[in-house]
Each structure stands twice: as structure tokens, then as C-alpha cells.
Motif scaffolding. Structure first.
Motif, PDB file in Angstrom:
ATOM      1  N   GLU A   1       0.689  -1.094   0.075  1.00  0.00           N
ATOM      2  CA  GLU A   1       0.209   0.052  -0.073  1.00  0.00           C
ATOM      3  C   GLU A   1       0.864   1.658   0.174  1.00  0.00           C
ATOM      4  OE1 GLU A   1      -4.437   1.125   2.375  1.00  0.00           O
ATOM      5  OE2 GLU A   1      -2.275   1.984   3.635  1.00  0.00           O
ATOM      6  N   PHE A   2       0.673   1.595  -1.050  1.00  0.00           N
ATOM      7  CA  PHE A   2       1.786   3.129  -1.242  1.00  0.00           C
ATOM      8  C   PHE A   2       0.646   4.529  -0.781  1.00  0.00           C
ATOM      9  CE2 PHE A   2       2.551   0.680  -5.027  1.00  0.00           C
ATOM     10  CZ  PHE A   2       3.611  -0.027  -4.797  1.00  0.00           C
ATOM     11  N   GLU A   3       1.411   5.712   0.565  1.00  0.00           N
ATOM     12  CA  GLU A   3       0.290   6.656   1.081  1.00  0.00           C
ATOM     13  C   GLU A   3       0.948   7.994   0.878  1.00  0.00           C
ATOM     14  OE1 GLU A   3      -1.274   8.059   5.046  1.00  0.00           O
ATOM     15  OE2 GLU A   3      -0.358   6.149   4.746  1.00  0.00           O
ATOM     16  N   ASP A   4       0.202   8.773   0.315  1.00  0.00           N
ATOM     17  CA  ASP A   4       1.698  10.013   0.013  1.00  0.00           C
ATOM     18  C   ASP A   4       0.426  11.128   1.656  1.00  0.00           C
ATOM     19  OD1 ASP A   4       1.854  13.089  -1.275  1.00  0.00           O
ATOM     20  OD2 ASP A   4       1.717  11.942  -2.710  1.00  0.00           O
TER      21      ASP A   4
ATOM     22  N   TYR B   1      11.348  -8.346  -7.749  1.00  0.00           N
ATOM     23  CA  TYR B   1      10.456  -7.329  -6.840  1.00  0.00           C
ATOM     24  C   TYR B   1      10.737  -6.089  -6.600  1.00  0.00           C
ATOM     25  CZ  TYR B   1       7.993  -6.160  -2.378  1.00  0.00           C
ATOM     26  OH  TYR B   1       7.079  -4.735  -1.933  1.00  0.00           O
ATOM     27  N   CYS B   2      12.254  -5.780  -6.211  1.00  0.00           N
ATOM     28  CA  CYS B   2      12.560  -4.445  -6.179  1.00  0.00           C
ATOM     29  C   CYS B   2      13.300  -3.939  -7.466  1.00  0.00           C
ATOM     30  CB  CYS B   2      14.007  -4.498  -5.649  1.00  0.00           C
ATOM     31  SG  CYS B   2      14.369  -4.558  -3.833  1.00  0.00           S
ATOM     32  N   GLY B   3      12.962  -4.270  -8.701  1.00  0.00           N
ATOM     33  CA  GLY B   3      12.962  -3.448  -9.552  1.00  0.00           C
ATOM     34  C   GLY B   3      10.818  -3.162 -10.788  1.00  0.00           C
ATOM     35  N   TRP B   4      10.041  -4.259  -9.820  1.00  0.00           N
ATOM     36  CA  TRP B   4       8.679  -3.295  -9.863  1.00  0.00           C
ATOM     37  C   TRP B   4       8.548  -2.341  -8.650  1.00  0.00           C
ATOM     38  CZ3 TRP B   4       4.906  -3.813  -6.134  1.00  0.00           C
ATOM     39  CH2 TRP B   4       3.334  -3.891  -6.244  1.00  0.00           C
TER      40      TRP B   4
ATOM     41  N   ILE C   1       5.813   3.239  -7.508  1.00  0.00           N
ATOM     42  CA  ILE C   1       6.189   4.444  -6.594  1.00  0.00           C
ATOM     43  C   ILE C   1       6.257   6.074  -7.948  1.00  0.00           C
ATOM     44  CG2 ILE C   1       7.108   5.648  -4.947  1.00  0.00           C
ATOM     45  CD1 ILE C   1       8.388   3.240  -3.951  1.00  0.00           C
ATOM     46  N   ALA C   2       6.726   5.383  -8.847  1.00  0.00           N
ATOM     47  CA  ALA C   2       6.995   6.607  -9.611  1.00  0.00           C
ATOM     48  C   ALA C   2       6.096   7.233  -9.771  1.00  0.00           C
ATOM     49  CB  ALA C   2       8.504   6.133 -10.927  1.00  0.00           C
TER      50      ALA C   2
ATOM     51  N   GLN D   1       3.517   8.588  -7.360  1.00  0.00           N
ATOM     52  CA  GLN D   1       3.792  10.196  -7.322  1.00  0.00           C
ATOM     53  C   GLN D   1       3.828  11.364  -8.303  1.00  0.00           C
ATOM     54  OE1 GLN D   1       8.113   9.643  -6.709  1.00  0.00           O
ATOM     55  NE2 GLN D   1       8.586  10.853  -4.392  1.00  0.00           N
ATOM     56  N   VAL D   2       3.498  10.405  -9.642  1.00  0.00           N
ATOM     57  CA  VAL D   2       3.017  11.091 -10.766  1.00  0.00           C
ATOM     58  C   VAL D   2       1.300  11.452 -10.885  1.00  0.00           C
ATOM     59  CG1 VAL D   2       3.108  11.511 -13.377  1.00  0.00           C
ATOM     60  CG2 VAL D   2       5.143  10.779 -12.192  1.00  0.00           C
ATOM     61  N   ASP D   3       0.929  10.825 -10.756  1.00  0.00           N
ATOM     62  CA  ASP D   3      -0.777  10.447 -11.023  1.00  0.00           C
ATOM     63  C   ASP D   3      -0.799   9.706  -9.604  1.00  0.00           C
ATOM     64  OD1 ASP D   3      -3.575  10.355 -11.432  1.00  0.00           O
ATOM     65  OD2 ASP D   3      -3.135  11.303 -13.197  1.00  0.00           O
ATOM     66  N   PRO D   4      -1.283   9.949  -8.590  1.00  0.00           N
ATOM     67  CA  PRO D   4      -2.306   8.651  -8.053  1.00  0.00           C
ATOM     68  C   PRO D   4      -3.371   8.072  -8.278  1.00  0.00           C
ATOM     69  CG  PRO D   4      -1.371  10.668  -6.181  1.00  0.00           C
ATOM     70  CD  PRO D   4      -1.874  11.277  -7.889  1.00  0.00           C
TER      71      PRO D   4
END
Length: 225
Positions: free
Chosen positions: A150-153, A191-194, A199-200, A203-206
């Protein structure tokens, strides 16, 4: 919660699973401050009474690990996450407390984890033994990983969930233990490439990133069926 289980592990191969390299080429360049929360272990990996850890999701009394690790697999994944995101350019912190100045927060859950064998290529291993005198493994160690994220801004007050599913195999590896350690490192590298790419996009368009993540999770669910 870590549970110590008394199970016979005499036939298992002992390994020390490790994190990704510190000098991998980042899959994406990122900026900002990100906090990594402790990875939740939903893979049901246990600690045996000999101080080694299971490498197969499930009840260890029902599912035997072909490998047992001196290092805790989920803790290793957390180290890899912190490493690869730092390499991508983010200022990364980790732990249970989120700093006030964190722009992004990552919540990760290890849902399934398998480090196991596939028996094949026996002729290759016999050939190696005849040519070199070295007794090698008659299997190709594989690692499979399913991670919830889960990504949270915090500034945009936006969130999105995404699932990573990957599998890697150490082909023609001379030793079973080394092959298992390599396959686990390889699937973490996937996984660390994905992860930085996700995240990028977030960041640009949630909103657009969340739409794409939902579509991918729906497609993955259909594959499982």
C-alpha cells in the motif's frame, strides 16, 4: 508474532537467505522522503526449535521446508526494500513510527513465500560429477514471492494498493543451498525492480496509478482461479 515450533528438520538443507546487492542499477529515479513500515509476515513462516526459519508458507507440521534459513526471510525482504528504494534516490527511513516529514509511506505484507526444489536436469548434474568429481544437486531451486503493498502520499492524502507476484529459478547451480540463496535473491531483485516503478507512477498521478493497480490485481485474481 514469531512462533517457535518443534519439528524435525534433519532432511532440510540449511541456508542463509540474504538481501539484494547494494549496487543494483535502479529501475526508476525517485525523489522525496519515504518511510518503510515493518513488513507484515502473513506468509506464516515460523522459527523452529533449532533457531532456523521455515522457507515455505503454511503450517510446518503439514508442509516441510526443503530449506531452512538461519536468517528470517521477511526481515531480509524488508532490508532489500529499504536498500533498493535508497538506491533509487529516495531518502528512506524505516520502523514502526512514521516521521513527520515523510512524503510517502510504504506498507508491505509478505503474503506467500516459497523456496523449494524442482527435480530435473539430472543428466547435467551427473555430467558435472563425472567431469569434475563434484557432487552437485539434482534439482533447480526456485523462489516464489507474493507481496501486498500500500502506497500512501501524505501530502496528497492519496492511497493505492498493488500486488507483486514473482518467481525465479537458479538453473544449473552446483549446490542446492547456493541455488536456493540465489533464487531468493533474484526474486527480490524482481520485486525491487517493480517497486520503484510503482512508486514513480503513484507520485506522478495517484488516481491513474490506483486505477491501473486495481486492474492488475483483478487480472491476477482471475489467473489464480
Amino acid at each position: 508474532m514469531m512462533v517457535t515450533v518443534s519439528v524435525t528438520t534433519g532432511c532440510a538443507t540449511k541456508v542463509t537467505l540474504g538481501p539484494i546487492s547494494d549496487d543494483l542499477k535502479p529501475a526508476a529515479r525517485l525523489t522525496g522522503k519515504l518511510h518503510v513500515m515493518p513488513v507484515v509476515d502473513s506468509a506464516r513462516l515460523v522459527k523452529y526449535d533449532n533457531a532456523y526459519y521455515s522457507t515455505v508458507s503454511g503450517n510446518p507440521t503439514d508442509v516441510k521446508s526443503p530449506y531452512i534459513s538461519a536468517s528470517q526471510p521477511v526481515s531480509i525482504i524488508e532490508k532489500s526494500i529499504t536498500s533498493c528504494l535508497s538506491q533509487s534516490g529516495l531518502v528512506v527511513t524505516s520502523g514502526p513510527t512514521i516521521p513527520d516529514d515523510a512524503d510517502l509511506v510504504l506498507h508491505s505484507t509478505a503474503k506467500l513465500l516459497y523456496v523449494y526444489d524442482t527435480d530435473r536436469n539430472t543428466l547435467f548434474h551427473v555430467g558435472v560429477a563425472l567431469a569434475t568429481g563434484l557432487i552437485t544437486a539434482s534439482s533447480n531451486p526456485k523462489s516464489a514471492l507474493l507481496m501486498g503493498n500500500e502506497f500512501e502520499d501524505r501530502k496528497k492524502e492519496a492511497k493505492s494498493a498493488a500486488v507483486f507476484a514473482g518467481r525465479e529459478e537458479a538453473l544449473f547451480y552446483a549446490f542446492k543451498g547456493g541455488g536456493a540463496e540465489r533464487s531468493f535473491r533474484l526474486v527480490q531483485e524482481d520485486y525491487c525492480g517493480w517497486l520503484p516503478k510503482k512508486i514513480a507512477s503513484f507520485q506522478v498521478d495517484p488516481v491513474a496509478a490506483d486505477r491501473m493497480n486495481r486492474e492488475e490485481m483483478a487480472a491476477l485474481a482471475l489467473q489464480k482461479k
